[in-house]
Design a protein around this motif. Structure first.
Motif, PDB file in Angstrom:
ATOM      1  N   GLU A  79       0.792  -1.221   0.000  1.00  7.87           N
ATOM      2  CA  GLU A  79       0.000   0.000   0.000  1.00  7.87           C
ATOM      3  C   GLU A  79       0.828   1.276   0.000  1.00  7.87           C
ATOM      4  N   ILE A  80       2.133   1.154   0.248  1.00 12.48           N
ATOM      5  CA  ILE A  80       2.991   2.339   0.146  1.00 12.48           C
ATOM      6  C   ILE A  80       3.905   2.221  -1.084  1.00 12.48           C
ATOM      7  N   LEU A 121       3.510  -0.962   6.132  1.00 11.73           N
ATOM      8  CA  LEU A 121       3.356   0.090   7.127  1.00 11.73           C
ATOM      9  C   LEU A 121       2.895   1.344   6.380  1.00 11.73           C
ATOM     10  N   SER A 122       1.614   1.668   6.515  1.00 15.20           N
ATOM     11  CA  SER A 122       1.027   2.711   5.683  1.00 15.20           C
ATOM     12  C   SER A 122       1.604   4.094   5.966  1.00 15.20           C
ATOM     13  N   GLU A 123       2.070   4.363   7.185  1.00 15.55           N
ATOM     14  CA  GLU A 123       2.598   5.683   7.516  1.00 15.55           C
ATOM     15  C   GLU A 123       4.067   5.596   7.925  1.00 15.55           C
ATOM     16  N   ALA A 124       4.766   4.659   7.363  1.00 14.98           N
ATOM     17  CA  ALA A 124       6.141   4.427   7.786  1.00 14.98           C
ATOM     18  C   ALA A 124       7.085   5.542   7.343  1.00 14.98           C
ATOM     19  N   LEU A 125       8.085   5.776   8.185  1.00 17.97           N
ATOM     20  CA  LEU A 125       9.180   6.675   7.856  1.00 17.97           C
ATOM     21  C   LEU A 125      10.403   5.836   7.510  1.00 17.97           C
ATOM     22  N   GLN A 136      12.494  11.793  14.132  1.00 16.16           N
ATOM     23  CA  GLN A 136      11.157  12.174  14.589  1.00 16.16           C
ATOM     24  C   GLN A 136      10.773  11.493  15.903  1.00 16.16           C
ATOM     25  N   GLY A 184      11.244   0.613   6.845  1.00 17.37           N
ATOM     26  CA  GLY A 184      10.196   1.476   7.367  1.00 17.37           C
ATOM     27  C   GLY A 184      10.134   1.434   8.883  1.00 17.37           C
ATOM     28  N   TYR A 213       7.589   2.916  12.171  1.00 12.67           N
ATOM     29  CA  TYR A 213       6.382   3.633  12.599  1.00 12.67           C
ATOM     30  C   TYR A 213       6.192   3.435  14.103  1.00 12.67           C
ATOM     31  N   GLU A 242       3.783   4.696  17.635  1.00 13.51           N
ATOM     32  CA  GLU A 242       2.588   5.382  18.142  1.00 13.51           C
ATOM     33  C   GLU A 242       2.751   5.631  19.627  1.00 13.51           C
TER      34      GLU A 242
END
Length: 281
Positions: free
Chosen positions: A68-69, A175-179, A187, A269, A271, A273
């Motif tokens: 998805e990424i 990981l949809s919002e991975a850095l 971050q 990746g 991520y 939370e």
């Protein structure tokens, strides 16, 4: 590395060539296939909700897709480890369960005629594997019979009485919002250290340490570890998770790839939370 035009010419010989060639995953095959690796069968299918290309070669079974990424992912299995096949009818498509020496993968949404072709080829491989285990070495044979299934495919006889396996999940979740690792370090204030790739007698292992240098409690931290073959093509990816990592604490982890072709790795990746406090609600 194989030439992409030669690969496309090979694909052109298959019945669904036009549809298959429309998939951008085809372009990745030049980096994934070994120089002398020939495509025996290729079709479109799914794994764990992801749609992509199912490729059977003389050596491996591959599932190639984009997550998805938009990262290309490859699941690769050696046909020498194949032990059992089970087909299931699913409306107009077929699902195929394949058991590789205690590892299972389920391919879904396969066209019935292509599923039958792949089953025909892989059944010969299973017979070859069994004969070798019994010490009766024979020449490996690969047929090219193309049978068309009309309404459906019968359940493989004797499945319920068949062998039992320890099934493990090998699917990449993404990981949809991975850095990236570098972005994650900055971050989330995470320190990555002591990373090593250990190749042992019974498989490979990635080991490493991630330290929370922030003043936050992370409810969970996910890292996407991608594994590469000797040519630098992705053969597998795994997501590892740490829970409730407090400030100043470290997470020491180990990750073991299933693919025997894994020769190197990277953290693709990251991520994290943050845990909610009572004040945060």
């Amino acid at each position: 590395m194989r030439d992409i035009e030669t690969i496309k010419h090979e694909i052109g010989e298959f019945s669904k060539a036009k549809e298959i060639l429309s998939y951008r995953e085809v372009e990745e095959l030049a980096n994934i296939l070994f120089e002398d690796e020939v495509i025996m069968n290729i079709t479109i299918g799914g794994v764990d909700g992801n749609k992509g290309l199912v490729v059977e070669t003389i050596e491996r079974l591959l599932f190639v897709y984009y997550n998805e990424i938009f990262q290309v992912k490859v699941l690769a299995f050696s046909l020498d480890d194949l032990e059992y096949i089970h087909l299931k009818q699913q409306n107009l498509h077929v699902a195929m369960e394949l058991f590789f020496s205690e590892t299972k993968i389920e391919l879904t949404d396969l066209p019935p005629d292509d599923a039958n072709d792949i089953k025909e080829e892989l059944t010969s491989q299973i017979d070859y594997n069994l004969s070798n285990k019994k010490g009766k070495f024979q020449k490996k044979q690969y047929g090219f019979l193309k049978f068309i299934v009309l309404a459906g495919i019968a359940v493989l006889a004797g499945y319920l009485a068949g062998p039992h396996f320890n099934v493990v999940t090998v699917y990449d979740q993404g990981l949809s919002e991975a850095l990236t690792q570098q972005e994650g370090e900055k971050q989330y204030q995470l320190a990555f250290s002591d990373f090593e790739f250990d190749v042992g007698e019974y498989g490979s292992t990635v080991r490493g340490t991630i330290t929370n240098q922030s003043d936050k409690v992370y409810r969970y931290i996910n890292i996407d570890i991608q594994y590469y073959n000797r040519k630098g093509a992705i053969v597998e990816s795994q997501i590892e998770t740490a829970l409730d990592l407090k400030p100043g604490k470290s997470w020491h982890f180990e990750s073991m790839p299933i693919s025997e072709y894994a020769k190197d790795f990277e953290i693709a990746g990251v991520y994290a939370e943050e845990a909610k406090t009572e004040v945060d609600g």
